[in-house]
Design a protein around this motif. Structure first.
Motif, PDB file in Angstrom:
ATOM      1  N   UNK A   1       3.875   8.395  -2.281  1.00  0.00           N
ATOM      2  CA  UNK A   1       3.332   8.493  -0.936  1.00  0.00           C
ATOM      3  C   UNK A   1       4.489   8.452   0.038  1.00  0.00           C
TER       4      UNK A   1
ATOM      5  N   UNK B   1       4.412   6.653   2.570  1.00  0.00           N
ATOM      6  CA  UNK B   1       4.515   5.245   2.973  1.00  0.00           C
ATOM      7  C   UNK B   1       5.176   4.451   1.858  1.00  0.00           C
TER       8      UNK B   1
ATOM      9  N   UNK C   1      -3.561  13.148  -7.662  1.00  0.00           N
ATOM     10  CA  UNK C   1      -2.615  12.154  -7.165  1.00  0.00           C
ATOM     11  C   UNK C   1      -1.410  12.830  -6.501  1.00  0.00           C
TER      12      UNK C   1
ATOM     13  N   UNK D   1      -1.682  14.047  -2.751  1.00  0.00           N
ATOM     14  CA  UNK D   1      -1.661  13.069  -1.662  1.00  0.00           C
ATOM     15  C   UNK D   1      -0.363  13.208  -0.865  1.00  0.00           C
TER      16      UNK D   1
ATOM     17  N   UNK E   1      -0.515  -1.305   7.134  1.00  0.00           N
ATOM     18  CA  UNK E   1      -1.127  -0.865   5.881  1.00  0.00           C
ATOM     19  C   UNK E   1      -2.618  -0.582   6.043  1.00  0.00           C
TER      20      UNK E   1
ATOM     21  N   UNK F   1      -2.878   2.908   7.072  1.00  0.00           N
ATOM     22  CA  UNK F   1      -2.453   3.706   5.920  1.00  0.00           C
ATOM     23  C   UNK F   1      -3.576   3.836   4.906  1.00  0.00           C
ATOM     24  N   UNK F   2      -4.269   2.701   4.661  1.00  0.00           N
ATOM     25  CA  UNK F   2      -5.332   2.734   3.657  1.00  0.00           C
ATOM     26  C   UNK F   2      -6.495   3.615   4.106  1.00  0.00           C
TER      27      UNK F   2
ATOM     28  N   UNK G   1      -5.292   7.149   3.677  1.00  0.00           N
ATOM     29  CA  UNK G   1      -5.220   7.542   2.266  1.00  0.00           C
ATOM     30  C   UNK G   1      -6.623   7.822   1.720  1.00  0.00           C
ATOM     31  N   UNK G   2      -7.587   6.962   2.058  1.00  0.00           N
ATOM     32  CA  UNK G   2      -8.953   7.173   1.571  1.00  0.00           C
ATOM     33  C   UNK G   2      -9.507   8.508   2.054  1.00  0.00           C
TER      34      UNK G   2
ATOM     35  N   UNK H   1      -7.923  11.362   0.133  1.00  0.00           N
ATOM     36  CA  UNK H   1      -8.459  11.553  -1.213  1.00  0.00           C
ATOM     37  C   UNK H   1      -9.832  12.235  -1.162  1.00  0.00           C
TER      38      UNK H   1
END
Lengths: 78, 652
Positions: free
Chosen positions: B60, B62, B98, B101, B190, B193-194, B197-198, B201
């Motif tokens: 990633x 990050x 993966x 991403x 974070x 970021x999370x 990221x979700x 995906x």
């Protein structure tokens, strides 16, 4: 019922329900453990730790210490 | 010159792509301000050239480690000197979800971009079919290439596409504008970021369903484990196989390397004596033949061991075996603050610490890598063997205990064990004291078993050799010249006077040149230093003669034997003569100097002391600071002195 990945058995079909907040939660998410992801424990090291997990198309190993932050539910078709 | 960034997940064949693009035109430096390796290379096509920068593999943008942080630092700052003009993102075709991403994150930065779908042959074998044309429709503004870097397929087209990007003059017209369009979350945020990221995906899952057909789904994977998978992680055979592999590597470094090492040693010695004959005698000739040429030989002599270890390690890594070895060793090494990956470097260090320390690069956790580096020289290396052999023959009787255990062999075994046990103990202590800001976690991808890509192995051998000779070599050469000067020169007249005053009748068994060499060494700066430290080393049972040899053997431990031979003016090749002379040495009270207490104390000193400048130079190269080699020098020295003191006091 969701349970922690570190107590699951080899071969059980699992689905990620959530990642518990921790230092490495964003990392685990980036490795593909988003909620709904189907995973399976492939094998464990001789002392039961670390464990190797099939995540989609690849295999990731982690210590039980990391696996405890991954909450999973057993898939119904088990 | 245009800068092209190459980024991608680990294990995607990114290195293969880089090697295919740049060949041997590679250069390793540091990213500015940090200790992360920056590999860059020139890519040329039809009189045009660009620089390709190989960024550390990351999952990633990050970061979660110092190596990964450089990717974030560069891409979040268009003013960064390594900010690229275009980006190549390598993705593994068999694991697109993966891999995409990172691609999606980079795509949103709106830089000129080529997506490289690599290893589609493996994906095909796994039943994964990718419709590249559909993917191109989804991303019309970027270039998408398919490669199989392992065999070189698709590389020529990729090169052409890179130069098509390059020739577009308005690559990045206004860097300010890019900065404003940036969507990157704060490095420490974070939560954002999370969420990001979700969402990504979700998008990727949806995207993949449009262009990827996966026929391998819905089969329980654990039932499909290959024979190799099962045997390499087996609770018994797994360890047997790993032990056999380690023993073979150890044997290779130990025995196969001996021949080229002797050859290097011999030819440099011949070259030095030839130069001595050809050049007019004088200080310049002495410097060349006594300092520079042996110094260069002292650098090159390590190459066979380094190359053999990295050849073996390259095979283990390329085939995917290493990840499995780490997997089964991790639990065992963990209590000592080490990683499953520490095993290979530590075992290699019992042949030679230099390749061992260089091999710690595979340990991604900074703290565990540092601990491994700091304890590696405690493993008894092959350079200690001549010292142990001499001292054991000197003070340990050739007797058997219980009728079958040879006392001399037992002593050698005890010295090896002492090194290993202490190394683990020190690791356990260092675990408490060394603090890093990095989060400590163990997430290791276990790749499929593959045939090794030989060209990758050989390119990495070339790089390792080059870095050692150029980086560590500088330091080794400098120290060997200093040591030579200290052993050759002394305070103005004292040396000449001492040589003049030699009473040859006292040295009936030695020829005059040996006596002169001995007297010269005694009156050199090193000789004086050896005598000066005598009060310090007396409590551990050493006299000034041993003191001199301790200092000279800083060049390499085995030099101890040669130095002793010079001091006692006997032939170096003749261990028996030296043994006899040392045995007959008496102190002022008429007792033997080389008593059991002194012999054991000296052996223990050599187990612990950091008597190797080449190792220090390598630690400097690997940690990129003098801090750690100096800490190592002092902790090992302190440990050696203390242990020798205890041993001497107990046995005398």
């Amino acid at each position: 019922m969701s349970q922690s990945l570190n107590i699951c058995k080899i071969g059980e079909k699992l689905r990620v329900s959530s990642i518990l907040p921790s230092e490495i939660s964003s990392k685990l998410l980036e490795m593909g453990f988003y909620s709904g992801k189907e995973i399976e424990i492939l094998y464990k090291a001789p002392f039961g730790d670390p464990i190797a997990i099939q995540v989609g198309d690849y295999v990731l190993s982690m210590r039980k210490n990391e696996a405890q932050y991954i909450e999973v539910i057993k898939s119904v078709n088990n | 010159m245009k800068k092209i960034a190459l980024i991608g997940n680990p294990n995607t064949g990114k290195t293969s792509v880089f090697n295919r693009l740049t060949g041997l035109n590679q250069h390793v430096a540091n990213f500015p301000g940090v200790t992360v390796d920056k590999k860059s290379g020139l890519l040329k096509l039809n009189n045009e050239q660009v620089t390709v920068i190989d960024f550390p593999g990351t999952y990633s943008i990050y970061p979660h480690s110092a190596d990964e942080k450089i990717v974030y630092d560069v891409f979040s700052n268009p003013k960064h000197e390594d900010f690229p003009d275009a980006v190549l993102v390598v993705a593994d075709a068999s694991n697109l979800e993966r891999n995409l991403l990172l691609f999606a994150q980079i795509y949103d930065l709106n830089l000129p971009l080529i997506l490289i779908i690599n290893m589609s042959d493996i994906a095909h074998r796994k039943g994964i079919e990718i419709d590249i044309e559909k993917l191109k429709i989804e991303f019309p503004t970027i270039t998408i290439c398919q490669t199989n870097a392992r065999v070189g397929a698709g590389i020529d087209i990729l090169k052409e596409e890179i130069f098509k990007l390059n020739s577009k003059t308005n690559l990045i017209t206004d860097r300010k504008q890019i900065l404003e369009n940036y969507t990157l979350a704060n490095n420490n945020d974070t939560v954002s970021q999370e969420i990001e990221t979700s969402k990504r995906f979700e998008f990727i899952k949806n995207l993949i369903s449009k262009f990827v057909q996966n026929k391998s789904q819905n089969v329980s994977k654990s039932k499909k484990l290959s024979f190799y998978d099962k045997i390499t992680i087996h609770p018994i055979f797994g360890y047997v196989i790993f032990a056999l592999i380690l023993i073979s590597i150890f044997q290779l470094i130990f025995s196969i390397a001996a021949l080229p090492m002797e050859l290097i040693d011999g030819s440099f010695a011949d070259f030095a004596s030839w130069t001595a004959e050809e050049l007019p005698a004088g200080i310049l000739s002495d410097l060349l033949t006594g300092g520079i040429i042996p110094g260069l030989g002292g650098v090159l002599v390590f190459l066979p061991q380094i190359l053999i270890l990295f050849f073996c390690l390259g095979i283990l890594e390329e085939t995917g075996y290493l990840a499995r070895a780490v997997f089964i060793m991790d639990r065992i090494m963990r209590p000592f603050g080490l990683n499953g990956k520490s095993v290979v470097p530590l075992i290699s260090s019992s042949a030679c610490a230099i390749p061992g320390i260089m091999a710690t690069r595979t340990i991604s956790n900074k703290k565990e890598r540092l601990i491994t580096i700091l304890i590696a020289p405690l493993m008894s290396c092959s350079a200690r063997i001549p010292v142990f052999t001499l001292l054991i023959a000197l003070v340990i009787p050739n007797k058997y205990v219980f009728g079958f255990i040879n006392l001399q062999g037992l002593t050698l075994f005890a010295m090896y064990s002492l090194g290993i046990i202490t190394a683990l103990f020190i690791a356990w202590i260092l675990k408490i004291f060394i603090k890093t800001e990095e989060k400590s976690f163990f997430l290791l991808e276990i790749p499929d078993f593959k045939v090794p890509r030989w060209s990758n192995i050989f390119i990495s051998l070339f790089e390792k050799g080059k870095v050692f000779v150029l980086e560590a070599g500088k330091v080794i050469l400098a120290i060997s010249i200093i040591l030579w000067a200290l052993a050759t020169f002394g305070p103005s007249d004292s040396m000449q006077n001492a040589v003049k005053n030699i009473n040859y009748s006292q040295h009936q068994n030695a020829d005059s040149s040996q006596v002169i060499a001995s007297v010269k060494l005694e009156n050199s700066y090193i000789g004086i230093l050896g005598k000066t430290i005598e009060p310090v080393i007396k409590p551990i049972g050493f006299d000034w003669k041993i003191g001199i040899s301790l200092i000279t053997s800083f060049a390499a431990r085995e030099v101890f034997v040669g130095s002793m031979a010079t001091i006692y003016s006997v032939h170096q090749e003749d261990n028996k003569g030296l043994l006899q002379t040392m045995r007959n040495e008496r102190n002022s009270l008429g007792k033997p100097i080389y008593s059991l207490a002194t012999g054991l104390s000296l052996m223990v000193f050599y187990v612990f002391a950091m008597q190797c400048m080449a190792t220090l130079a390598t630690v400097k190269t690997e940690t990129k600071t003098w801090k750690w080699p100096l800490i190592q020098l002092f902790y090992m020295g302190g440990l050696a002195y203390l242990s020798s003191f205890i041993v001497y006091q107990v046995f005398s």
